[in-house]
Scaffold this motif. Structure first.
Motif, PDB file in Angstrom:
ATOM      1  N   ILE A  31     -15.941  -8.296   6.486  1.00  0.00           N
ATOM      2  CA  ILE A  31     -16.828  -8.769   5.164  1.00  0.00           C
ATOM      3  C   ILE A  31     -17.884  -7.633   4.697  1.00  0.00           C
ATOM      4  N   PRO A  32     -19.063  -7.457   5.498  1.00  0.00           N
ATOM      5  CA  PRO A  32     -19.987  -6.494   5.183  1.00  0.00           C
ATOM      6  C   PRO A  32     -19.472  -5.131   4.763  1.00  0.00           C
ATOM      7  N   LYS A  33     -18.456  -4.519   5.433  1.00  0.00           N
ATOM      8  CA  LYS A  33     -17.738  -3.391   5.266  1.00  0.00           C
ATOM      9  C   LYS A  33     -17.125  -3.363   3.565  1.00  0.00           C
ATOM     10  N   ILE A  34     -16.259  -4.671   3.473  1.00  0.00           N
ATOM     11  CA  ILE A  34     -15.676  -4.795   2.117  1.00  0.00           C
ATOM     12  C   ILE A  34     -16.739  -4.763   0.955  1.00  0.00           C
ATOM     13  N   ALA A  35     -17.958  -5.684   1.133  1.00  0.00           N
ATOM     14  CA  ALA A  35     -19.135  -5.827   0.191  1.00  0.00           C
ATOM     15  C   ALA A  35     -19.732  -4.294  -0.130  1.00  0.00           C
ATOM     16  N   LEU A  36     -19.774  -3.599   0.970  1.00  0.00           N
ATOM     17  CA  LEU A  36     -20.111  -1.999   0.672  1.00  0.00           C
ATOM     18  C   LEU A  36     -19.188  -1.246  -0.118  1.00  0.00           C
ATOM     19  N   SER A  37     -17.914  -1.220   0.562  1.00  0.00           N
ATOM     20  CA  SER A  37     -16.987  -0.270   0.089  1.00  0.00           C
ATOM     21  C   SER A  37     -16.543  -0.796  -1.628  1.00  0.00           C
ATOM     22  N   LEU A  38     -16.704  -1.832  -1.932  1.00  0.00           N
ATOM     23  CA  LEU A  38     -16.128  -2.489  -3.487  1.00  0.00           C
ATOM     24  C   LEU A  38     -17.625  -2.627  -4.206  1.00  0.00           C
ATOM     25  N   GLU A  39     -18.635  -2.210  -3.549  1.00  0.00           N
ATOM     26  CA  GLU A  39     -20.064  -2.473  -4.414  1.00  0.00           C
ATOM     27  C   GLU A  39     -20.201  -3.908  -4.816  1.00  0.00           C
ATOM     28  N   ILE A  40     -19.980  -4.891  -4.071  1.00  0.00           N
ATOM     29  CA  ILE A  40     -20.171  -6.291  -4.360  1.00  0.00           C
ATOM     30  C   ILE A  40     -21.428  -7.061  -3.407  1.00  0.00           C
ATOM     31  N   SER A  41     -21.643  -8.216  -4.047  1.00  0.00           N
ATOM     32  CA  SER A  41     -22.648  -9.007  -3.231  1.00  0.00           C
ATOM     33  C   SER A  41     -21.929  -9.316  -1.711  1.00  0.00           C
ATOM     34  N   SER A  42     -22.781  -9.546  -0.914  1.00  0.00           N
ATOM     35  CA  SER A  42     -22.187 -10.087   0.267  1.00  0.00           C
ATOM     36  C   SER A  42     -21.667 -11.819   0.334  1.00  0.00           C
ATOM     37  N   GLY A  43     -22.154 -12.283  -0.675  1.00  0.00           N
ATOM     38  CA  GLY A  43     -21.843 -13.802  -0.854  1.00  0.00           C
ATOM     39  C   GLY A  43     -20.384 -13.545  -1.670  1.00  0.00           C
ATOM     40  N   LEU A  44     -20.302 -12.679  -2.529  1.00  0.00           N
ATOM     41  CA  LEU A  44     -18.799 -12.577  -3.097  1.00  0.00           C
ATOM     42  C   LEU A  44     -17.751 -12.148  -2.364  1.00  0.00           C
ATOM     43  N   ALA A  45     -18.240 -11.329  -1.278  1.00  0.00           N
ATOM     44  CA  ALA A  45     -17.265 -10.955  -0.314  1.00  0.00           C
ATOM     45  C   ALA A  45     -16.847 -11.849   0.734  1.00  0.00           C
ATOM     46  N   THR A  46     -17.621 -13.029   0.821  1.00  0.00           N
ATOM     47  CA  THR A  46     -17.087 -13.995   1.813  1.00  0.00           C
ATOM     48  C   THR A  46     -16.164 -14.873   1.268  1.00  0.00           C
ATOM     49  N   TRP A  47     -15.695 -14.504  -0.129  1.00  0.00           N
ATOM     50  CA  TRP A  47     -14.500 -15.196  -0.758  1.00  0.00           C
ATOM     51  C   TRP A  47     -13.209 -14.593  -0.112  1.00  0.00           C
ATOM     52  N   VAL A  48     -13.312 -13.403   0.637  1.00  0.00           N
ATOM     53  CA  VAL A  48     -12.074 -12.716   1.173  1.00  0.00           C
ATOM     54  C   VAL A  48     -11.741 -13.975   2.334  1.00  0.00           C
ATOM     55  N   LEU A  49     -12.489 -14.286   3.032  1.00  0.00           N
ATOM     56  CA  LEU A  49     -12.465 -15.222   4.000  1.00  0.00           C
ATOM     57  C   LEU A  49     -12.138 -16.628   3.577  1.00  0.00           C
ATOM     58  N   GLN A  50     -12.848 -17.028   2.548  1.00  0.00           N
ATOM     59  CA  GLN A  50     -12.742 -18.371   2.132  1.00  0.00           C
ATOM     60  C   GLN A  50     -11.365 -18.675   1.315  1.00  0.00           C
ATOM     61  N   SER A  51     -11.139 -17.520   0.538  1.00  0.00           N
ATOM     62  CA  SER A  51      -9.723 -17.976  -0.185  1.00  0.00           C
ATOM     63  C   SER A  51      -8.543 -18.053   0.618  1.00  0.00           C
ATOM     64  N   GLY A  52      -8.624 -17.308   1.817  1.00  0.00           N
ATOM     65  CA  GLY A  52      -7.610 -17.342   2.778  1.00  0.00           C
ATOM     66  C   GLY A  52      -7.513 -18.740   3.193  1.00  0.00           C
ATOM     67  N   LEU A  53      -8.611 -19.206   3.758  1.00  0.00           N
ATOM     68  CA  LEU A  53      -8.885 -20.574   4.435  1.00  0.00           C
ATOM     69  C   LEU A  53      -8.463 -21.797   3.538  1.00  0.00           C
ATOM     70  N   ILE A  54      -8.876 -21.652   2.150  1.00  0.00           N
ATOM     71  CA  ILE A  54      -8.759 -22.917   1.292  1.00  0.00           C
ATOM     72  C   ILE A  54      -7.041 -22.881   1.007  1.00  0.00           C
TER      73      ILE A  54
END
Length: 468
Positions: A31-54
């Motif tokens: 998640i931290p690497k995805i946030a940096l790579s896409l230049e998005i916030s860490s909070g928004l990047a957590t949805w990479v995890l949350q979307s899968g879980l939901i």
């Protein structure tokens, strides 16, 4: 069944479960690497995890039902294909939106795999060998959970985070080829699919989906600490909708969940106990990094090694627990496992102000012992309490309980911690006893929950003895 068939079935189910667990545990690290790579916030990047879980949570019940109607093997195998496609999309997606789409497809596949794996075990293994077979699957899941941070860390140290997902593609293709030879995969026509879904309780599925999404959103509101009242309202509405969806399904003409399942009290005790156990276990998984890294100033690597001990203990003890569960009283073993789990929570409650490794490690190891001695007997007991024609939906509800328990534990464990730390944004050693008091406060709740689960299964054990 020839002598090689059980081994092949375990390998297929285990490898699918291993790759799914590996991807899930690697995603947290990325998640931290995805946030940096896409230049998005860490909070928004957590949805990479949350979307899968939901997504996984929403579709578990539906795919368990489909497995009973069509073929567990077909749904399971189709899940592997969807998981592979989703992994490829996530790995090559140029935008955040496409990454989320890829993760949803990947999770769609995971839900098909998880919903039917226990049902397939029930189809291929008699009751007297079922616990041991399920314990081997737990070994693969534990191995995937253990390997995820290490494998993900290595991949990201030599290449892009994208390879955490892209590596799944050739590996899953190899497993799919092996699985096609090991498991009979029937052909299912479009006509059969339409027949299985025609008239299904889509209103109930819609209520359930809305309830789960709203319920998850409440955790995000609590974690942001923006408005506790809105968070509480969202939690109540989401929980009420989810619970109502089960009632609505029970009275529907063509329910997703057979009334025989919902009115099977011993079975419901098993999956409720599993939900509570996974909730308690996830609380420690989310809180210990705060204690080790933020408060104790350990490195992420050191913290990871300590937390990994629990999965390692489970990996070693799961086959032994499964062996015992096939030879002694399974209900009694679940009680023993829950008592051990409760003792581990007391151990976390007594964590010291200084980083005393002996006092730190012992509760983690005890936690792993408790989980190993609870999970294999409880899984086998759960599947033995239902008719063979309902093992698909029974297994998917078991996986649902596991997933929702983990989610509640992760979301609300951290929420309770920060609720007990008002006006604190960052945990540091300077907080001292203030942090430790909040940390212990959460584990008081965990002890109460694990004790409740112990009482539930003990009462069931006493009732079973009376009717025996």
């Amino acid at each position: 069944m020839n002598e090689q068939k059980p081994i092949k079935v375990i390998l297929v189910l285990g490898l699918f479960s291993f790759l799914s667990a590996l991807s899930g545990s690697s995603t947290s690290l990325a998640i931290p690497k995805i946030a940096l790579s896409l230049e998005i916030s860490s909070g928004l990047a957590t949805w990479v995890l949350q979307s899968g879980l939901i997504t996984t949570t929403i579709f578990l019940v539906a795919f368990g039902h489909m497995g009973d109607l069509l073929s567990k093997n077909f749904i399971f195998f189709s899940g592997g294909i969807a998981f592979t496609i989703g992994s490829a999309i996530t790995g090559i997606a140029p935008t955040f939106s496409l990454i989320i789409i890829g993760r949803i497809i990947q999770a769609f596949g995971s839900s098909m795999i998880m919903a039917n794996s226990m049902g397939i075990v029930s189809d291929y293994f008699p009751d007297k060998k079922r616990a041991q077979a399920l314990s081997y699957i737990s070994m693969f899941i534990s191995a995937g959970s253990i390997s995820g941070p290490a494998a993900g860390g290595f991949i990201m140290s030599v290449s892009s985070w994208r390879w955490i997902y892209l590596i799944n593609v050739p590996l899953m293709i190899a497993v799919l080829i092996f699985g096609h030879h090991a498991l009979p995969i029937p052909k299912v026509s479009i006509k059969q699919l339409k027949s299985a879904t025609q008239g299904a309780n889509w209103m109930g599925q819609g209520l359930f989906t809305a309830g789960i999404i709203i319920f998850f959103l409440s955790g995000a509101i609590f974690q942001s600490r923006s408005n506790w009242l809105i968070g509480l309202i969202t939690l109540v509405v989401g929980g009420a909708l989810t619970i109502y969806s089960f009632y609505q399904d029970d009275v529907a003409n063509l329910p997703w969940i057979s009334p025989k399942i919902l009115h099977n009290r011993p079975y419901l005790v098993s999956i409720m106990a599993l939900l509570l156990v996974m909730l308690v276990n996830s609380v420690s998984n989310i809180l210990l990094p705060f204690y080790f890294q933020s408060y104790g100033l350990m490195t992420p690597f050191q913290s990871g090694l300590l937390i990994m001990l629990q999965s390692l203990v489970m990996l070693v003890l799961s086959p032994f627990a499964g062996y015992l569960a096939d030879r002694v009283n399974r209900q009694l073993m679940t009680i023993i496992g829950l008592v051990i789990l409760t003792v581990s929570q007391i151990g976390y409650l007594l964590y010291p102000a200084g980083m005393n490794l002996t006092r730190i490690i012992i509760p983690i190891v005890i936690n792993g012992i408790g989980m190993a001695f609870f999970l294999s007997p409880n899984n086998a007991l759960t599947m033995g309490l239902v008719d063979k024609s309902l093992t698909g939906i029974a297994g998917s509800l078991n996986s649902f309980s596991r997933t929702i328990g983990m989610t509640i534990g992760i979301s609300f464990g951290s929420s309770i911690l920060f609720a007990l730390l008002p006006n604190v944004d960052q945990i540091t050693p300077a907080l001292g006893e203030t942090f430790l008091s909040a940390f212990r406060g959460v584990f008081y709740v965990a002890i109460a929950i694990s004790s409740l689960a112990s009482i539930m299964v003990f009462v069931r054990y006493l009732r079973a003895k009376k009717t025996a």
